[in-house]
Design an enzyme around this catalytic site. Structure first.
Site, short mmCIF file in Angstrom:
data_model
loop_
_atom_site.label_atom_id
_atom_site.label_comp_id
_atom_site.label_asym_id
_atom_site.label_seq_id
_atom_site.Cartn_x
_atom_site.Cartn_y
_atom_site.Cartn_z
N ASN A 48 25.01 9.34 23.46
CA ASN A 48 24.87 10.56 22.69
C ASN A 48 24.73 11.76 23.62
OD1 ASN A 48 22.35 9.32 23.23
ND2 ASN A 48 21.33 10.33 21.53
N ILE A 49 25.32 12.87 23.19
CA ILE A 49 25.36 14.09 23.99
C ILE A 49 24.88 15.22 23.08
CG2 ILE A 49 26.82 15.66 25.33
CD1 ILE A 49 28.79 13.21 25.63
N GLU A 50 23.64 15.67 23.33
CA GLU A 50 23.02 16.64 22.42
C GLU A 50 23.39 18.07 22.80
OE1 GLU A 50 18.85 15.54 22.11
OE2 GLU A 50 19.42 13.86 20.81
N GLU A 61 28.44 6.52 19.37
CA GLU A 61 29.58 5.79 18.80
C GLU A 61 30.84 6.64 18.81
OE1 GLU A 61 26.54 6.25 17.66
OE2 GLU A 61 25.98 4.78 16.15
N CYS A 92 25.31 6.21 12.30
CA CYS A 92 25.03 7.22 11.26
C CYS A 92 26.25 7.38 10.35
CB CYS A 92 24.64 8.56 11.89
SG CYS A 92 26.06 9.54 12.44
N CYS A 95 29.42 8.95 11.94
CA CYS A 95 30.14 8.00 12.81
C CYS A 95 30.87 6.95 11.97
CB CYS A 95 29.17 7.33 13.78
SG CYS A 95 28.60 8.45 15.05
N1 THU Z 1 22.48 9.15 17.32
C1 THU Z 1 23.50 8.41 17.83
O1 THU Z 1 23.94 8.62 18.97
N2 THU Z 1 24.02 7.42 17.05
C2 THU Z 1 23.57 7.10 15.81
O2 THU Z 1 24.17 6.29 15.14
C3 THU Z 1 22.36 7.73 15.30
C4 THU Z 1 21.96 8.99 15.98
C5 THU Z 1 21.88 10.18 18.17
C6 THU Z 1 22.17 11.60 17.76
C7 THU Z 1 20.99 12.34 18.37
O3 THU Z 1 21.29 12.64 19.72
C8 THU Z 1 19.86 11.32 18.34
O4 THU Z 1 20.47 10.06 18.15
C9 THU Z 1 18.85 11.58 17.23
O5 THU Z 1 19.46 11.68 16.01
#
Ligand code: THU
Length: 138
Positions: A48-50, A61, A92, A95
Site C-alpha cells: 500500500n502507498i498512502e 492489491e 477492500c 480492490c
Molecule cells: N489497505 C490495503 O492496502 N489493502 C486492503 O485490502 C485494505 C486496506 C490499506 C490502505 C491503507 O493504506 C491502509 O490499508 C488502511 O486502510
C-alpha cells in the site's frame, strides 16, 4: 476453485510478506503486502502507498495488479494478501472491483494473518454479481 498446493500458498504468503516491507504508510501505519500470480507462473508484488490526500492512497492489491497489467499480464491464477494484523486480511471493495476486470470467479484469494495462517476464498465468493463490461450492453 483453481487448484493450489499448500506449499505454493505458503510461498505466495512469504512473497506478500516481503512486499509488505515496502509499504509507505505514514498516516495509518498499517502495512499491507500482496502477491498476484499470473497464468504463466509469474509473480507481481505490491504494497500500500498512502497519500496526504487520503483518497489517493493505493492498496497493496491494486499496486500488484496494476504492475502486472502494465507488464502485459491479463490472466491470473491466485492472489495472496497479508498485513501486520492477527486478523486475516481481505481485499477492500475498491480492490475487489479492480480485480474483477481481470480475475475469474474461481481464482483463489489467500487471506493471511501476521503469523502466516490463512483462509482461502474464491474470488467469486468475495465479489458475487460484480459489475463488468458486459453489464453495459443494451
Ligand atoms: N489497505 C490495503 O492496502 N489493502 C486492503 O485490502 C485494505 C486496506 C490499506 C490502505 C491503507 O493504506 C491502509 O490499508 C488502511 O486502510
Amino acid at each position: 476453485m483453481i487448484a493450489i498446493h499448500d506449499l505454493e500458498i505458503k510461498n505466495m504468503i512469504r512473497m506478500a510478506m516481503d512486499a509488505r516491507d515496502r509499504a509507505y504508510v505514514p498516516y495509518s501505519g498499517f502495512r499491507v503486502g500482496a502477491c498476484i500470480k499470473t497464468h504463466t507462473g509469474a509473480y507481481y508484488l505490491g504494497c500500500n502507498i498512502e497519500n496526504a490526500s487520503f483518497g489517493a492512497t493505493n492498496c497493496a492489491e491494486r499496486t500488484a495488479l496494476f504492475k502486472a497489467v502494465y507488464e502485459g499480464e491479463r490472466e491470473f491464477e491466485a492472489l495472496a494478501i497479508v498485513s501486520d494484523s492477527s486478523n486475516y486480511t481481505v481485499p477492500c471493495g475498491i480492490c475487489r472491483q479492480a480485480l474483477s476486470e481481470f480475475c475469474e470467479p474461481d481464482m483463489p484469494v489467500i487471506c493471511a494473518n501476521n503469523e502466516g495462517k490463512y483462509k482461502v476464498f474464491t474470488f467469486g465468493d468475495m465479489l458475487p454479481y460484480s459489475f463488468k463490461a458486459s453489464d453495459m450492453r443494451e
